[in-house]
Design a protein around this motif. Sequence first.
Motif, PDB file in Angstrom:
ATOM      1  N   ASN A 199      30.253  33.238  28.636  1.00 17.28           N
ATOM      2  CA  ASN A 199      30.474  31.791  28.633  1.00 17.28           C
ATOM      3  C   ASN A 199      31.709  31.352  29.399  1.00 17.28           C
ATOM      4  OD1 ASN A 199      28.223  30.640  27.107  1.00 17.28           O
ATOM      5  ND2 ASN A 199      28.990  31.965  25.475  1.00 17.28           N
ATOM      6  N   ALA A 200      31.783  31.753  30.656  1.00 19.61           N
ATOM      7  CA  ALA A 200      32.887  31.289  31.503  1.00 19.61           C
ATOM      8  C   ALA A 200      32.839  29.759  31.549  1.00 19.61           C
ATOM      9  CB  ALA A 200      32.761  31.883  32.900  1.00 19.61           C
ATOM     10  N   GLU A 201      34.005  29.158  31.424  1.00 19.52           N
ATOM     11  CA  GLU A 201      34.123  27.706  31.306  1.00 19.52           C
ATOM     12  C   GLU A 201      33.822  26.998  32.627  1.00 19.52           C
ATOM     13  OE1 GLU A 201      37.556  24.376  30.408  1.00 19.52           O
ATOM     14  OE2 GLU A 201      37.970  26.474  29.940  1.00 19.52           O
ATOM     15  N   PRO A 202      32.854  26.073  32.609  1.00 19.76           N
ATOM     16  CA  PRO A 202      32.532  25.323  33.830  1.00 19.76           C
ATOM     17  C   PRO A 202      33.759  24.602  34.397  1.00 19.76           C
ATOM     18  CG  PRO A 202      30.870  24.953  32.159  1.00 19.76           C
ATOM     19  CD  PRO A 202      32.003  25.702  31.494  1.00 19.76           C
ATOM     20  N   LEU A 203      33.822  24.582  35.723  1.00 17.65           N
ATOM     21  CA  LEU A 203      34.832  23.864  36.497  1.00 17.65           C
ATOM     22  C   LEU A 203      36.247  24.411  36.360  1.00 17.65           C
ATOM     23  CD1 LEU A 203      33.513  20.245  35.868  1.00 17.65           C
ATOM     24  CD2 LEU A 203      32.960  21.769  37.774  1.00 17.65           C
ATOM     25  N   SER A 204      36.414  25.510  35.661  1.00 16.58           N
ATOM     26  CA  SER A 204      37.742  26.083  35.461  1.00 16.58           C
ATOM     27  C   SER A 204      38.192  26.851  36.701  1.00 16.58           C
ATOM     28  CB  SER A 204      37.725  27.040  34.263  1.00 16.58           C
ATOM     29  OG  SER A 204      38.947  27.735  34.164  1.00 16.58           O
ATOM     30  N   GLU A 205      39.485  26.773  36.983  1.00 11.77           N
ATOM     31  CA  GLU A 205      40.066  27.558  38.062  1.00 11.77           C
ATOM     32  C   GLU A 205      40.784  28.793  37.524  1.00 11.77           C
ATOM     33  OE1 GLU A 205      42.147  25.303  41.042  1.00 11.77           O
ATOM     34  OE2 GLU A 205      40.644  23.715  41.011  1.00 11.77           O
ATOM     35  N   ALA A 206      40.614  29.062  36.235  1.00 13.68           N
ATOM     36  CA  ALA A 206      41.200  30.268  35.646  1.00 13.68           C
ATOM     37  C   ALA A 206      40.553  31.507  36.279  1.00 13.68           C
ATOM     38  CB  ALA A 206      40.978  30.278  34.133  1.00 13.68           C
ATOM     39  N   ILE A 207      41.349  32.509  36.548  1.00 12.48           N
ATOM     40  CA  ILE A 207      40.859  33.736  37.173  1.00 12.48           C
ATOM     41  C   ILE A 207      40.147  34.596  36.135  1.00 12.48           C
ATOM     42  CG2 ILE A 207      41.558  35.855  38.376  1.00 12.48           C
ATOM     43  CD1 ILE A 207      41.821  33.218  40.012  1.00 12.48           C
ATOM     44  N   ILE A 208      38.975  35.094  36.517  1.00 11.02           N
ATOM     45  CA  ILE A 208      38.191  35.997  35.680  1.00 11.02           C
ATOM     46  C   ILE A 208      38.224  37.357  36.359  1.00 11.02           C
ATOM     47  CG2 ILE A 208      35.937  36.466  34.674  1.00 11.02           C
ATOM     48  CD1 ILE A 208      35.467  33.348  34.951  1.00 11.02           C
ATOM     49  N   ASP A 209      38.832  38.325  35.702  1.00 10.10           N
ATOM     50  CA  ASP A 209      39.113  39.650  36.251  1.00 10.10           C
ATOM     51  C   ASP A 209      38.011  40.634  35.862  1.00 10.10           C
ATOM     52  OD1 ASP A 209      40.245  42.104  36.962  1.00 10.10           O
ATOM     53  OD2 ASP A 209      42.103  41.782  35.867  1.00 10.10           O
ATOM     54  N   SER A 210      37.585  41.440  36.805  1.00 13.68           N
ATOM     55  CA  SER A 210      36.560  42.456  36.526  1.00 13.68           C
ATOM     56  C   SER A 210      37.081  43.590  35.648  1.00 13.68           C
ATOM     57  CB  SER A 210      36.009  43.034  37.833  1.00 13.68           C
ATOM     58  OG  SER A 210      37.023  43.730  38.537  1.00 13.68           O
ATOM     59  N   GLN A 211      38.376  43.642  35.415  1.00 14.45           N
ATOM     60  CA  GLN A 211      39.014  44.634  34.551  1.00 14.45           C
ATOM     61  C   GLN A 211      38.897  46.055  35.089  1.00 14.45           C
ATOM     62  OE1 GLN A 211      37.747  44.052  30.470  1.00 14.45           O
ATOM     63  NE2 GLN A 211      37.582  41.851  30.813  1.00 14.45           N
ATOM     64  N   GLY A 212      38.752  46.171  36.389  1.00 10.43           N
ATOM     65  CA  GLY A 212      38.677  47.469  37.039  1.00 10.43           C
ATOM     66  C   GLY A 212      37.777  47.396  38.253  1.00 10.43           C
ATOM     67  N   PRO A 213      37.698  48.498  38.998  1.00 13.44           N
ATOM     68  CA  PRO A 213      36.875  48.496  40.212  1.00 13.44           C
ATOM     69  C   PRO A 213      35.377  48.461  39.889  1.00 13.44           C
ATOM     70  CG  PRO A 213      37.944  50.626  39.901  1.00 13.44           C
ATOM     71  CD  PRO A 213      38.437  49.740  38.818  1.00 13.44           C
ATOM     72  N   ILE A 214      34.683  47.577  40.578  1.00 17.88           N
ATOM     73  CA  ILE A 214      33.223  47.435  40.432  1.00 17.88           C
ATOM     74  C   ILE A 214      32.621  47.177  41.811  1.00 17.88           C
ATOM     75  CG2 ILE A 214      33.229  46.688  38.024  1.00 17.88           C
ATOM     76  CD1 ILE A 214      32.687  44.041  40.521  1.00 17.88           C
ATOM     77  N   ASP A 215      31.290  47.110  41.875  1.00  9.95           N
ATOM     78  CA  ASP A 215      30.587  46.860  43.136  1.00  9.95           C
ATOM     79  C   ASP A 215      29.787  45.563  43.135  1.00  9.95           C
ATOM     80  OD1 ASP A 215      30.500  49.621  44.929  1.00  9.95           O
ATOM     81  OD2 ASP A 215      30.864  49.947  42.800  1.00  9.95           O
ATOM     82  N   TYR A 216      29.425  45.082  41.932  1.00  7.60           N
ATOM     83  CA  TYR A 216      28.535  43.927  41.814  1.00  7.60           C
ATOM     84  C   TYR A 216      28.976  43.046  40.651  1.00  7.60           C
ATOM     85  CZ  TYR A 216      25.636  47.280  44.332  1.00  7.60           C
ATOM     86  OH  TYR A 216      25.172  48.199  45.226  1.00  7.60           O
ATOM     87  N   VAL A 217      28.635  41.766  40.766  1.00  4.58           N
ATOM     88  CA  VAL A 217      28.763  40.844  39.643  1.00  4.58           C
ATOM     89  C   VAL A 217      27.419  40.143  39.496  1.00  4.58           C
ATOM     90  CG1 VAL A 217      29.894  38.781  38.721  1.00  4.58           C
ATOM     91  CG2 VAL A 217      31.231  40.468  39.994  1.00  4.58           C
TER      92      VAL A 217
END
Length: 165
Positions: free
Chosen positions: A116-134
């Motif tokens: 539930n990432a907040e709509p219109l937010s500019e807060a950074i959402i971190d992958s919490q480590g190396p990944i290849d896809y979202v």
Amino acid sequence: MGCLARTFGFARLASAVMALFFCFSLSAHAAETFDKQPLTIVTKDGKSHVFTVELAVTPRQREQGLMNRREMAEDHGMLFAFGETRQVFMWMKNTYLPLDMLFIAKDGKVRAIKENAEPLSEAIIDSQGPIDYVLELNGGTVKRLGIRAGNRVQNELLESQRKAQ
């Protein structure tokens, strides 16, 4: 410009230049198109959940993502492919839909989830480590379907990129 201004009149020339600028800026920001593929998430208890995902594989597609969309079908989403393993930072700027973000490794395993990432937010959402896809799904999908870190994502793009590396 002086010669053109005398010929066409300054106001008319200014209007023409502004119109051209507007047309060029619209084409520069024209909506990207996205290929679609089926994608399956297999939970640890063996349940399969099938989605149709749009593929964001180019820098411009990844930049646009789901921005400015007001709705998305329950069984749809967007798969971002970065072409390399790295830490990823996302945000919800200009995104009106609450989203669940699944951060996926090269092997197809879900490594982390942001629900539930907040709509219109500019807060950074971190992958919490190396990944290849979202994978972005409608907010609440992860909870509703019992999707967890460690679940496996199956998709043609993931398979083809895994074989190519």
